[in-house]
Each structure stands twice: as C-alpha cells, then as structure tokens.
Design a protein around this motif. Structure first.
Motif: not given
Length: 139
Positions: A121-128
C-alpha cells in the motif's frame, strides 16, 4: 481442485470478462536500451521505495503508455531483484492505466532494500504521489 472452466482467455464460464484483461491494453513494456536512456534524460522523482522517471515522447509517437522496470545489482541477488521488479510491475499495473498519460514513457527503478520491504500500500501511495509531482497540478 480444478480451476474454473473458461472458453477464452479473459472470460469466465458464464461469459463475463475478467477485469484483469481489461485493465489497460495500451500499457507497453520498454525493452530497448535506448528507450531507457531517453527516459533517463527526462523528469524524475525519488520516492522511498523507487525512483520514477518520465519522458513525454514526440507528438508523432503517441501509441499509448510505455513502462520499463529496472533494478541494479545493488538491490541484491537475482531473487531479490526479481521480487522487486514483480512488485514494481504490480503497482504500475494498478495505477498507470488511470493516472498515466498517453504518449509518455515511464521507468520504475527499484531501490536497495526498500522496494521489496515496504508494504504494498505504501508503494501504491508513493506512485500516486510521484505521478502527481511529475505531471504537475491538474488544470
């Protein structure tokens, strides 16, 4: 236990289309070294789990969204690099069809220890966040 019967790839037995197949047919994977080198000359943003590079292709070359993945030997052995790239592929598959822009090349670069260790979930947020920074404010 056997998998459910399917007539065609991407369709289930009752005829419904699988959402994974419809995710984004315009995502193309970069394979040529020169494409990675061109993207390296574009904009970049470093996040805690990866580095994202972006390059807008010339106007005549607007064939969808292209994405590349790379991890150096600093990330670890082959097992660690492959795990990091699998995670990068999944976040790109989840986010770029909706937030990526047609006519752009993106390269995700794995980071030592962080790409494989951070929560998904942190990787997803970082990509956003990285895409918002690179694309600038919405007009």
């Amino acid at each position: 236990m056997t998998p459910p019967e399917t007539d065609l790839i991407g369709t289930t037995a009752n005829g419904a289309t699988s959402p994974a197949v419809l995710s984004c047919p315009s995502l193309t994977v970069l394979t040529q070294r020169r494409d990675f080198q061109r993207a390296a000359r574009g904009k970049r943003v470093a996040m805690s789990g990866f580095v994202l590079q972006m390059l807008r292709r010339p106007d005549g070359d607007a064939e969808g969204i292209r994405i590349g993945y790379t991890c150096s030997k600093k990330v670890g052995n082959a097992v660690a690099r492959n795990r990091a790239k699998r995670r990068l592929r999944e976040i790109a598959r989840a986010v770029l069809p909706t937030e990526g822009r047609v006519g752009h090349d993106y390269v995700l670069i794995g980071r030592n220890g962080a790409t494989a260790a951070l929560p998904f979930s942190r990787l997803l947020d970082d990509l956003h966040k990285a895409l918002a920074i690179l694309h600038g404010p919405k007009k």
